[in-house]
Design a protein around this motif. Structure first.
Motif, PDB file in Angstrom:
ATOM      1  N   LEU A 199      -3.118  11.603   1.808  1.00 62.98           N
ATOM      2  CA  LEU A 199      -3.572  10.680   2.853  1.00 62.98           C
ATOM      3  C   LEU A 199      -3.439  11.328   4.234  1.00 62.98           C
ATOM      4  O   LEU A 199      -4.310  11.157   5.085  1.00 62.98           O
ATOM      5  CB  LEU A 199      -2.754   9.388   2.807  1.00 62.98           C
ATOM      6  CG  LEU A 199      -3.137   8.344   3.865  1.00 62.98           C
ATOM      7  CD1 LEU A 199      -4.560   7.855   3.662  1.00 62.98           C
ATOM      8  CD2 LEU A 199      -2.147   7.177   3.854  1.00 62.98           C
ATOM      9  N   SER A 201      -4.842   5.791  -3.972  1.00 63.13           N
ATOM     10  CA  SER A 201      -4.578   5.041  -2.740  1.00 63.13           C
ATOM     11  C   SER A 201      -5.334   5.624  -1.557  1.00 63.13           C
ATOM     12  O   SER A 201      -5.765   4.887  -0.663  1.00 63.13           O
ATOM     13  CB  SER A 201      -3.086   5.084  -2.419  1.00 63.13           C
ATOM     14  OG  SER A 201      -2.335   4.570  -3.486  1.00 63.13           O
ATOM     15  N   THR A 202      -5.471   6.960  -1.524  1.00 63.77           N
ATOM     16  CA  THR A 202      -6.162   7.587  -0.398  1.00 63.77           C
ATOM     17  C   THR A 202      -7.617   7.142  -0.381  1.00 63.77           C
ATOM     18  O   THR A 202      -8.135   6.691   0.651  1.00 63.77           O
ATOM     19  CB  THR A 202      -6.064   9.119  -0.512  1.00 63.77           C
ATOM     20  OG1 THR A 202      -4.682   9.485  -0.533  1.00 63.77           O
ATOM     21  CG2 THR A 202      -6.760   9.804   0.655  1.00 63.77           C
ATOM     22  N   TYR A 257       0.839  -1.199   0.000  1.00 64.78           N
ATOM     23  CA  TYR A 257       0.000   0.000   0.000  1.00 64.78           C
ATOM     24  C   TYR A 257       0.880   1.257   0.000  1.00 64.78           C
ATOM     25  O   TYR A 257       0.655   2.197  -0.762  1.00 64.78           O
ATOM     26  CB  TYR A 257      -0.940   0.014   1.219  1.00 64.78           C
ATOM     27  CG  TYR A 257      -1.774   1.263   1.281  1.00 64.78           C
ATOM     28  CD1 TYR A 257      -2.937   1.387   0.523  1.00 64.78           C
ATOM     29  CD2 TYR A 257      -1.369   2.362   2.051  1.00 64.78           C
ATOM     30  CE1 TYR A 257      -3.685   2.553   0.535  1.00 64.78           C
ATOM     31  CE2 TYR A 257      -2.114   3.528   2.073  1.00 64.78           C
ATOM     32  CZ  TYR A 257      -3.266   3.618   1.312  1.00 64.78           C
ATOM     33  OH  TYR A 257      -3.990   4.768   1.312  1.00 64.78           O
ATOM     34  N   LEU A 273       1.053   4.206  -2.683  1.00 60.04           N
ATOM     35  CA  LEU A 273       0.827   5.581  -2.223  1.00 60.04           C
ATOM     36  C   LEU A 273       1.920   6.499  -2.771  1.00 60.04           C
ATOM     37  O   LEU A 273       1.635   7.594  -3.282  1.00 60.04           O
ATOM     38  CB  LEU A 273       0.828   5.595  -0.690  1.00 60.04           C
ATOM     39  CG  LEU A 273       0.452   6.887   0.018  1.00 60.04           C
ATOM     40  CD1 LEU A 273      -1.025   7.197  -0.181  1.00 60.04           C
ATOM     41  CD2 LEU A 273       0.765   6.775   1.516  1.00 60.04           C
ATOM     42  N   GLU A 310       0.580  10.355  -3.346  1.00 62.39           N
ATOM     43  CA  GLU A 310      -0.565  10.723  -2.502  1.00 62.39           C
ATOM     44  C   GLU A 310      -0.272  10.746  -1.000  1.00 62.39           C
ATOM     45  O   GLU A 310      -1.204  10.871  -0.205  1.00 62.39           O
ATOM     46  CB  GLU A 310      -1.755   9.788  -2.780  1.00 62.39           C
ATOM     47  CG  GLU A 310      -2.446  10.063  -4.089  1.00 62.39           C
ATOM     48  CD  GLU A 310      -3.830   9.399  -4.188  1.00 62.39           C
ATOM     49  OE1 GLU A 310      -4.407   9.038  -3.149  1.00 62.39           O
ATOM     50  OE2 GLU A 310      -4.310   9.258  -5.319  1.00 62.39           O
TER      51      GLU A 310
END
Ligand code: MBD
Ligand code: FE
Length: 281
Positions: free
Chosen positions: A74, A204-205, A61, A65, A70
């Motif tokens: 996040l 990803s967020t 992850y 990210l 991102e």
């Protein structure tokens, strides 16, 4: 099956080596932080019985990210920017520096180097026919004395909720301007009313927010930096009233004192009443 290993000598020594505590080189502050962070990560794995599969999911992850750029999106989604603000407010309170327009988070979408002008700027490039928005105000010191020649940096999203530079379809520095206040401490900007922002739906967020049952939306808002040598730098925003997300902001940036009603001005007399008697372009 849960196992307890955290406070064994073996893990204690592992953590010390990980953080370079047995090395003379490096940076002591970084060592302290990494030692504590890794200790707490290990503790979480033990307390929550994190499986190897969950662990490697988290690692990949973070890879994604980073690939998506991102991490700084996040962070506010997880309340980290807001938490830093809460700390700075408390610090100001302690130092007797409270009062004035409250701060709120910067967000990840500021770009330095916007065009600078004195007193007035038009911010939009004229390619979107949004509703005209006039932003005007006076910068004062803590006693209400106007502060001329103060840099007011303003940036906001377009009608699609996108920001120039990050949204490559917009012109350079569209909806980003720096205005020096005039002799009366006043700045005025002409622009278009922005739309709210939404996290990239495939990013990803948003993926994590989905797992939390949360949305990734912000209300329509306008960012400000206000700076003047010798004065505390102000980072803040206007959050527009009446937006579905005004009080439901995924980034926790809305503050009651920063919620503004837009006032619709239909004629010259009303414009005069708000001091908007200058010719706009
Ligand atoms: C934004 O436009 C913003 O202002 C914040 C805080 C987070 C994501 C997007
Ligand atoms: Fe924003």
């Amino acid at each position: 099956m849960s196992v307890k290993t955290m406070h064994t000598q073996e893990v204690k020594e592992l953590l010390e080596k990980v953080a370079g505590l047995n090395q003379t080189g490096g940076n002591e502050r970084v060592k302290t932080i990494v030692h504590r962070v890794m200790h707490d990560v290990f503790q979480i794995i033990e307390d929550l019985d994190i499986t190897p599969e969950e662990f490697w999911n988290a690692v990949y992850y973070i890879n994604d990210l980073g690939k998506n750029g991102e991490a700084a999106l996040l962070a506010p989604g997880l309340g980290m920017d807001k938490y830093l603000d809460i700390r700075m407010d408390a610090e100001d309170e302690q130092a007797g520096l409270a009062g004035g327009t409250p701060r709120t988070i910067e967000g990840p979408l500021y770009v330095a180097g916007a065009p600078v002008s004195e007193g007035f700027a038009r911010m939009d490039d004229g390619t979107q026919d949004g509703e005209t928005m006039i932003l005007t105000g006076v910068v004062t010191d803590e006693n209400g004395k106007p502060l001329p020649n103060t840099l007011v940096e303003i940036w906001h999203a377009d009608l699609k909720g996108g920001y120039s530079y990050f949204d490559k379809s917009q012109s350079e520095y569209n909806l980003r301007r720096s205005i020096l206040t005039d002799a009366e401490g006043r700045y005025t900007a002409q622009s278009i009313i922005p739309s709210g922002y939404g996290c990239p739906p495939e990013g990803s967020t948003q993926a994590l927010l989905n797992q939390l049952g949360r949305h990734g939306r912000r209300p329509a808002h306008i960012h400000y930096f206000v700076s003047q040598p010798g004065y505390k730098h102000l980072t803040t925003q206007i959050n527009l009233a009446g937006d579905e997300y005004t009080y439901d902001d995924f980034a926790f940036a809305t503050r009651e004192e920063l919620v503004c009603d837009a006032v619709r001005i239909e004629d010259a007399a009303a414009a005069e009443q708000y001091g908007l008697n200058k010719p706009f372009t």
